[in-house]
Design a protein around this motif. Sequence first.
Motif, PDB file in Angstrom:
ATOM      1  N   GLY A  47     107.226  98.366 -62.222  1.00  0.00           N
ATOM      2  CA  GLY A  47     107.572  98.877 -63.545  1.00  0.00           C
ATOM      3  C   GLY A  47     106.934  98.043 -64.633  1.00  0.00           C
ATOM      4  O   GLY A  47     106.602  98.536 -65.697  1.00  0.00           O
ATOM      5  N   GLN A  48     106.675  96.807 -64.407  1.00  0.00           N
ATOM      6  CA  GLN A  48     106.087  95.945 -65.406  1.00  0.00           C
ATOM      7  C   GLN A  48     104.591  95.827 -65.177  1.00  0.00           C
ATOM      8  O   GLN A  48     103.954  94.990 -65.774  1.00  0.00           O
ATOM      9  CB  GLN A  48     106.719  94.563 -65.329  1.00  0.00           C
ATOM     10  N   PHE A  49     104.025  96.619 -64.362  1.00  0.00           N
ATOM     11  CA  PHE A  49     102.616  96.550 -64.034  1.00  0.00           C
ATOM     12  C   PHE A  49     101.782  96.882 -65.251  1.00  0.00           C
ATOM     13  O   PHE A  49     101.974  97.907 -65.888  1.00  0.00           O
ATOM     14  CB  PHE A  49     102.298  97.506 -62.882  1.00  0.00           C
ATOM     15  N   SER A  50     100.800  96.003 -65.506  1.00  0.00           N
ATOM     16  CA  SER A  50      99.902  96.224 -66.626  1.00  0.00           C
ATOM     17  C   SER A  50      98.487  96.191 -66.078  1.00  0.00           C
ATOM     18  O   SER A  50      98.081  95.254 -65.396  1.00  0.00           O
ATOM     19  CB  SER A  50     100.112  95.152 -67.662  1.00  0.00           C
ATOM     20  N   LEU A  51      97.771  97.237 -66.401  1.00  0.00           N
ATOM     21  CA  LEU A  51      96.415  97.366 -65.889  1.00  0.00           C
ATOM     22  C   LEU A  51      95.512  96.298 -66.501  1.00  0.00           C
ATOM     23  O   LEU A  51      94.657  95.714 -65.813  1.00  0.00           O
ATOM     24  CB  LEU A  51      95.888  98.762 -66.176  1.00  0.00           C
ATOM     25  N   GLY A  52      95.643  95.975 -67.707  1.00  0.00           N
ATOM     26  CA  GLY A  52      94.809  94.966 -68.378  1.00  0.00           C
ATOM     27  C   GLY A  52      95.017  93.602 -67.763  1.00  0.00           C
ATOM     28  O   GLY A  52      94.068  92.840 -67.519  1.00  0.00           O
ATOM     29  N   LEU A  53      96.284  93.295 -67.539  1.00  0.00           N
ATOM     30  CA  LEU A  53      96.593  92.012 -66.917  1.00  0.00           C
ATOM     31  C   LEU A  53      96.025  91.969 -65.506  1.00  0.00           C
ATOM     32  O   LEU A  53      95.491  90.943 -65.083  1.00  0.00           O
ATOM     33  CB  LEU A  53      98.123  91.807 -66.922  1.00  0.00           C
ATOM     34  N   PHE A  54      96.122  93.099 -64.817  1.00  0.00           N
ATOM     35  CA  PHE A  54      95.581  93.156 -63.446  1.00  0.00           C
ATOM     36  C   PHE A  54      94.080  92.942 -63.462  1.00  0.00           C
ATOM     37  O   PHE A  54      93.536  92.201 -62.652  1.00  0.00           O
ATOM     38  CB  PHE A  54      95.957  94.515 -62.832  1.00  0.00           C
ATOM     39  N   ILE A  55      93.368  93.564 -64.351  1.00  0.00           N
ATOM     40  CA  ILE A  55      91.919  93.429 -64.437  1.00  0.00           C
ATOM     41  C   ILE A  55      91.580  91.997 -64.816  1.00  0.00           C
ATOM     42  O   ILE A  55      90.654  91.392 -64.253  1.00  0.00           O
ATOM     43  CB  ILE A  55      91.342  94.449 -65.426  1.00  0.00           C
ATOM     44  N   LEU A  56      92.308  91.432 -65.778  1.00  0.00           N
ATOM     45  CA  LEU A  56      92.066  90.066 -66.197  1.00  0.00           C
ATOM     46  C   LEU A  56      92.301  89.105 -65.032  1.00  0.00           C
ATOM     47  O   LEU A  56      91.508  88.196 -64.790  1.00  0.00           O
ATOM     48  CB  LEU A  56      92.967  89.706 -67.391  1.00  0.00           C
TER      49      LEU A  56
END
Length: 166
Positions: A6-15
């Motif tokens: 639920g707290q998944f962020s695509l930007g953070l994942f890519i970073l």
Amino acid sequence: MEELFGQFSLGLFILQTVLFIGLIFLLKKFAWKPILDAVNEREDGIKNALLSAENAKKEMQNLQADNQRILQEARLERDTMLKEAREMKEKMIADSKNEAQVQGLKMIEQAKATIESEKNAAVAELKAQVSNLSLEIAEKLLKDELSNKESQVKLVEKMLGDAKLN
């Protein structure tokens, strides 16, 4: 877990992915290469040490074989020298025996010659003594026979009868 999704962020994942890939790249460039080089260098050192040990083992085997060959040659040479020495000793003994026999025969011949010459000298001396004795006996007999006048006349007549005039 739902909270995590639920707290998944695509930007953070890519970073985070870019940072992870960058970290892997930096580790590969600065850490993995020296570590792998050190491991490869150590592996080469171990291979070289094993090759050196194998070469040393082969060299030791060659040296042992050479030592055995040299030892065998020395034994053969020693046996040959002993055989030659025995033959030389036997030849010297045989030569000495032959020389002793020759010297013995020479001494026997010299002794025979000496005995023969002494025998001849003794015979000559005996003949001289016999002739002297014969002359002395004849002289005594003649003196006895010629002391008498009649005997002298008979002797002269007998000698004149024996002597033939030509």
